[in-house]
Design a protein around this motif. Structure first.
Motif, mmCIF file in Angstrom:
data_model
loop_
_atom_site.group_PDB
_atom_site.id
_atom_site.type_symbol
_atom_site.label_atom_id
_atom_site.label_comp_id
_atom_site.label_asym_id
_atom_site.label_seq_id
_atom_site.Cartn_x
_atom_site.Cartn_y
_atom_site.Cartn_z
ATOM 1 N N ASP A 245 61.045 62.062 16.836
ATOM 2 C CA ASP A 245 61.368 61.722 18.197
ATOM 3 C C ASP A 245 61.423 63.054 18.986
ATOM 4 N N ALA A 246 62.215 63.991 18.740
ATOM 5 C CA ALA A 246 62.568 64.987 19.511
ATOM 6 C C ALA A 246 61.218 65.597 20.061
ATOM 7 N N ALA A 247 60.324 65.871 19.188
ATOM 8 C CA ALA A 247 59.013 66.309 19.344
ATOM 9 C C ALA A 247 58.192 65.449 20.430
ATOM 10 N N ILE A 248 58.299 64.135 20.066
ATOM 11 C CA ILE A 248 57.801 63.256 20.855
ATOM 12 C C ILE A 248 58.119 63.435 22.290
ATOM 13 N N TRP A 249 59.520 63.552 22.574
ATOM 14 C CA TRP A 249 59.925 63.732 23.883
ATOM 15 C C TRP A 249 59.367 65.146 24.582
ATOM 16 N N VAL B 65 48.739 60.614 14.632
ATOM 17 C CA VAL B 65 49.097 59.150 14.847
ATOM 18 C C VAL B 65 50.523 59.092 15.063
ATOM 19 N N TRP B 66 50.917 58.602 16.101
ATOM 20 C CA TRP B 66 52.412 58.554 16.237
ATOM 21 C C TRP B 66 52.593 57.702 17.521
ATOM 22 N N GLN B 67 53.990 57.171 17.553
ATOM 23 C CA GLN B 67 54.192 56.009 18.644
ATOM 24 C C GLN B 67 55.028 56.742 19.785
ATOM 25 N N GLY B 68 54.715 56.753 20.919
ATOM 26 C CA GLY B 68 55.469 57.389 21.873
ATOM 27 C C GLY B 68 56.600 56.409 22.531
ATOM 28 N N HIS B 69 57.507 56.861 23.570
ATOM 29 C CA HIS B 69 58.428 56.041 24.186
ATOM 30 C C HIS B 69 57.570 55.320 25.176
ATOM 31 N N SER B 70 58.310 54.167 25.628
ATOM 32 C CA SER B 70 57.717 53.177 26.688
ATOM 33 C C SER B 70 57.746 54.132 27.847
ATOM 34 N N LYS B 71 56.690 53.863 28.839
ATOM 35 C CA LYS B 71 56.644 54.296 30.230
ATOM 36 C C LYS B 71 57.901 54.185 30.925
ATOM 37 N N LEU C 290 62.557 57.278 33.063
ATOM 38 C CA LEU C 290 63.926 57.201 33.130
ATOM 39 C C LEU C 290 64.555 58.641 32.774
ATOM 40 N N MET C 291 63.847 59.265 31.773
ATOM 41 C CA MET C 291 64.177 60.539 31.306
ATOM 42 C C MET C 291 63.914 61.657 32.516
ATOM 43 N N LYS C 292 62.488 61.382 32.948
ATOM 44 C CA LYS C 292 62.006 62.251 33.912
ATOM 45 C C LYS C 292 62.830 62.303 35.294
#
Length: 147
Positions: free
Chosen positions: A58-62, A117-123, A128-130
């Motif tokens: 999850d941290a790498a996905i961010w 293959v990985w699932q990102g966070h929603s747009k 919100l994070m940006k």
């Protein structure tokens, strides 16, 4: 039954060895080194003193989702070539105890694989994070990693 000893000095990694991830938009190949000295993806975009890796996907996905650039978001499996330490932005300031298992180093990481293959966070979550990062920047709250 007596346990057996393995006297081999060249033990291969086991399935229980620590795995580290690095999220980015850079297009890298197996064996490439990720090194400090390039412009950071975050903060004031200064030349990076540190490079980052995480032991959680999850941290790498961010990291991949928030990276600057137009390239594809990528998650690499990496191995540190030197010492790593807790990322103080995600431990001391936000998450005592380092639950995100995020680390930094001044030594290179070697790319040893890629998660394709990985699932990102929603747009919405990414936006919100940006927005939160932009607000912090406007308030003059900088990363200790920029220092």
């Amino acid at each position: 039954m007596q346990p057996t000893k393995n006297n081999s000095k060249n033990l291969a990694p086991t399935p229980f060895a620590q795995t580290y991830f690095h999220g980015t938009k850079a297009n890298l190949q197996l064996g490439d080194l990720i090194e400090p000295g390039y412009h950071s993806n975050f903060g004031q975009r200064k030349k990076a003193k540190y490079i980052f890796l995480a032991a959680t996907l999850d941290a790498a996905i961010w990291g991949a989702e928030l990276a600057v650039g137009e390239g594809c978001e990528r998650i690499y499996l990496v191995e540190p070539t030197g010492a790593i330490e807790n990322d103080p932005d995600l431990t001391d300031r936000k998450f005592p105890g380092n639950p995100t298992m995020s680390y930094r180093s001044t030594e290179p990481f070697r790319v040893v694989g890629e998660i394709t293959v990985w699932q990102g966070h929603s747009k919405e979550q990414v936006q919100l994070m940006k927005d939160a990062l932009t607000k912090l920047n406007e308030q003059g709250v900088n990363s200790v990693n920029d220092e």
